[in-house]
Design an enzyme around this catalytic site. Structure first.
Site: not given
Ligand code: F6R
Length: 607
Positions: A2, A27, A73, A99-100, A480, A484, A487, A503, A602
């Protein structure tokens, strides 16, 4: 997250407020609203972008040199005009933006409703307007002060009263608020980005401070009404630098936000004396949940890796057989679900098509569905029957970081919630809560070691292949860490269960194929140590993520990054942090577009 903007002064407030809201757009938000005082109050709200709000007020004679505005938000209640700020009291005289999170809003709301107050929204924020109304005896400042004594939680607030023209009050505790001192008036905002078009002279409010404005004059008081001297600062940053809070990328900013995200995800959800978690979003379904005898988790990417950690937790501490599946696989495989199965979706965006489809399918089969979702009002949040929100604000960088640690935190809360309904002892519950509360400062400590992680990134950034290895709770962290790195840096990386390397994957290892080894001092430490030796014996380089004080490991591996000691189930929340930073720095050193890696989106809304 927010955003707040308020203006009081000689100019027309509307253009300043709209410009401020636009500066806060980065934001993330889902609705916006404005209230302007000019004898009468003019209030407009809309769902969606600021453009929508602008369309709504186009052609309306909206004037007045005092006003407040907000981008929301959603946290409590879906994105809607009713839930958008500003909110007002019963008579439409007291207007607030907040906010909060008001942790005790439910109790206050019930009491106020008994006293006859009528609420127009589902938000926690609206109780503030009604509390001020209750305490108002002709002095807004005093009524706000009394209200602050009643509310528990984090807030920044801006308030005005129809009957006190030319006056405005702002207060802060745990959520940012800054005053911009322009020649013709004062802008108060949650973020300096909303101010710098008007002025670069600002005063940051601190927790426990109230600002009282009367036309272009103001004073700052503490909650006991004592006046305080404050220093004015000059903002030298550009707008872009400000949006990223001075970090070079959103990914780095979000990595550094994690201590606060853990605090926000835990806020108001722990009952230490009972060793229990209190999850409002599950309250109506306690009976259903107590009958669950197996859990199927569905999610994608990073969220899936968080759910793999959940499998270990829920089985070890809540005695619930759990299976985490990638959502796109879950859908095409025969599911042996029964009436005591719950399907749990994890999603930051709440819009991931495969995860949503899996939930829709489970709903069709009358299976009880739950969500751990960050985006309130998103499709997955709406499709699941019950759930828990992350409350960590929008994640802007494509690579997920803060969502992962928050998802693991919420899975721990869920484990506590379900475990204490089953066989988990009070002592175990208390221990988990104690360790959860230590996490924010422990993450801070790892982040302070940023330079060492940067040094290691400099040493390895030209390497073409990486292995990431871990066992038990830290096997998903290996996955993970590899995700990271690939990607954001486009370097090939693979995660393995450390016991599996002999293995097959061991054939890859030579001096040019380094391995990250997540090896905290936990129940599988000795086993991991043997695997480290297997790699070293083949000339492979090893970077270890190890527990502070483990001096033995230094003698064996090439580089070590230390993390503080915590419960084994919570180590992923710490061990992932150096891996996020490593991926970030390697990507920067290779000149990658860190916040928007090639070929990725995203929110993945296609199946
Ligand atoms: C990796 C990444 C993706 C998301 C995946 C699920 O850094 O961002 O692997 O984790 O696309 O996305 P959400 O959590 O939005 O369902």
């Amino acid at each position: 997250m927010c955003g707040i903007v308020g203006y009081i002064g000689k100019k027309e407030s509307l253009p300043i407020l709209i410009d401020g809201l636009k500066r806060l757009e980065y934001r993330g938000y889902d609705s916006a609203g404005i209230a302007i005082q000019n004898g009468a109050i003019q209030n407009y709200k809309s769902v969606g972008k600021i453009d929508q709000l602008e369309k709504k007020i186009k052609g309306i004679d909206l004037f007045g040199n005092l006003g407040i505005a907000h981008t929301r938000w959603a946290t409590h209640g879906a994105p809607s005009e009713e839930n958008a700020h500003p909110h007002c009291d019963c008579e439409g005289k007291i207007w607030i933006v907040h906010n909060g999170i008001i942790e005790n809003y439910q109790k206050i709301k019930e009491e106020l409703q008994i006293e006859g107050h009528v609420f127009a929204s589902e938000t926690d924020s609206e109780v503030v307007a009604h509390l001020i109304e209750k305490f108002y005896k002709g002095n807004l400042l005093e009524a706000v002060r009394l209200t602050l004594g009643e509310i528990i939680g984090a807030y920044s607030l801006v308030v005005f009263h129809k009957d006190e023209p030319g006056k405005m009050v702002a207060a802060k505790k745990g959520s940012p608020l800054v005053l911009g001192l322009a020649d013709d008036g004062i802008i108060v905002a949650s973020d300096v980005t909303a101010i710098i078009r008007q002025t670069r002279n600002v005063i940051y409010l601190e927790d426990g401070e109230i600002a009282f404005f009367e036309n272009e004059n103001f004073k700052i008081l503490n909650f006991n009404n004592e006046e305080k001297e404050k220093e004015t600062q000059k903002i030298e940053w550009s707008l872009e630098e400000l949006e990223k809070k001075g970090y070079s990328h959103f990914m780095l900013k979000e990595i550094f936000e994690q201590p606060n995200c853990i605090i926000d995800s835990l806020r108001g959800r722990l009952i230490p004396s009972e060793g229990k978690a209190k999850l409002g979003g599950l309250d109506d379904d306690v009976k259903n949940l107590s009958e669950i005898d197996n859990l199927a988790m569905v999610s994608c990417g990073t969220a899936h890796y968080a759910s793999l950690i959940g499998e270990y937790m829920l089985e070890e501490y809540a005695d619930i057989p759990s299976k985490a599946s990638v959502a796109s696989e879950f859908r095409y495989r025969k599911q042996l679900l029964n009436k005591n199965t719950a399907v749990l979706a994890l999603s930051q965006s709440g819009e991931t098509a495969d995860t949503l489809a899996a939930i829709v399918e489970a709903n069709d089969k009358n299976i009880f569905t739950l969500g751990i979702v960050n985006t309130v009002g998103s499709s997955i949040a709406r499709a699941t029957k019950a759930g828990v929100y992350n409350h960590i604000g929008p994640e802007i960088a494509v690579a997920s970081t803060k969502a992962f640690t928050s998802q693991v935190t919420i899975l721990t809360l869920l484990t506590l919630f379900l475990g204490r309904m089953k066989n988990m002892s009070l002592a175990t519950g208390e221990r988990i809560i104690k360790e959860l509360n230590k996490l924010p400062s422990q993450i801070e400590k790892i982040l302070k070691n940023e330079d060492e992680i940067k040094r290691i990134a400099q040493k390895y950034y030209k390497v073409s292949n990486f292995a990431f290895l871990g066992r038990k709770y830290n096997y998903p962290v290996a996955l993970e860490g590899a995700l990271k790195l690939k990607e954001v840096s486009y370097i090939h990386a693979e995660g393995f269960e450390s016991g599996e390397i002999k293995h097959g994957p061991l054939a890859l290892i030579d001096e040019n194929f380094p391995s990250f080894f997540i090896i905290p001092q936990d129940s599988v430490y000795e086993k991991n140590l043997s695997n480290v030796q297997e790699i070293k014996a083949r000339g492979g380089k090893v970077i270890a993520i190890a527990t502070e004080g483990d001096e033995e490991i230094e003698k064996i591996v090439d580089d070590v990054i230390y993390i503080p000691k915590t419960l084994e189930m919570l180590t992923p929340i710490l061990s992932v942090i150096p891996l996020q930073l490593f991926a970030y720095y390697v990507a920067c050193l290779n000149g990658r577009d860190v916040d928007k890696p090639r070929n990725l989106a995203k929110s993945v809304t296609v199946e």
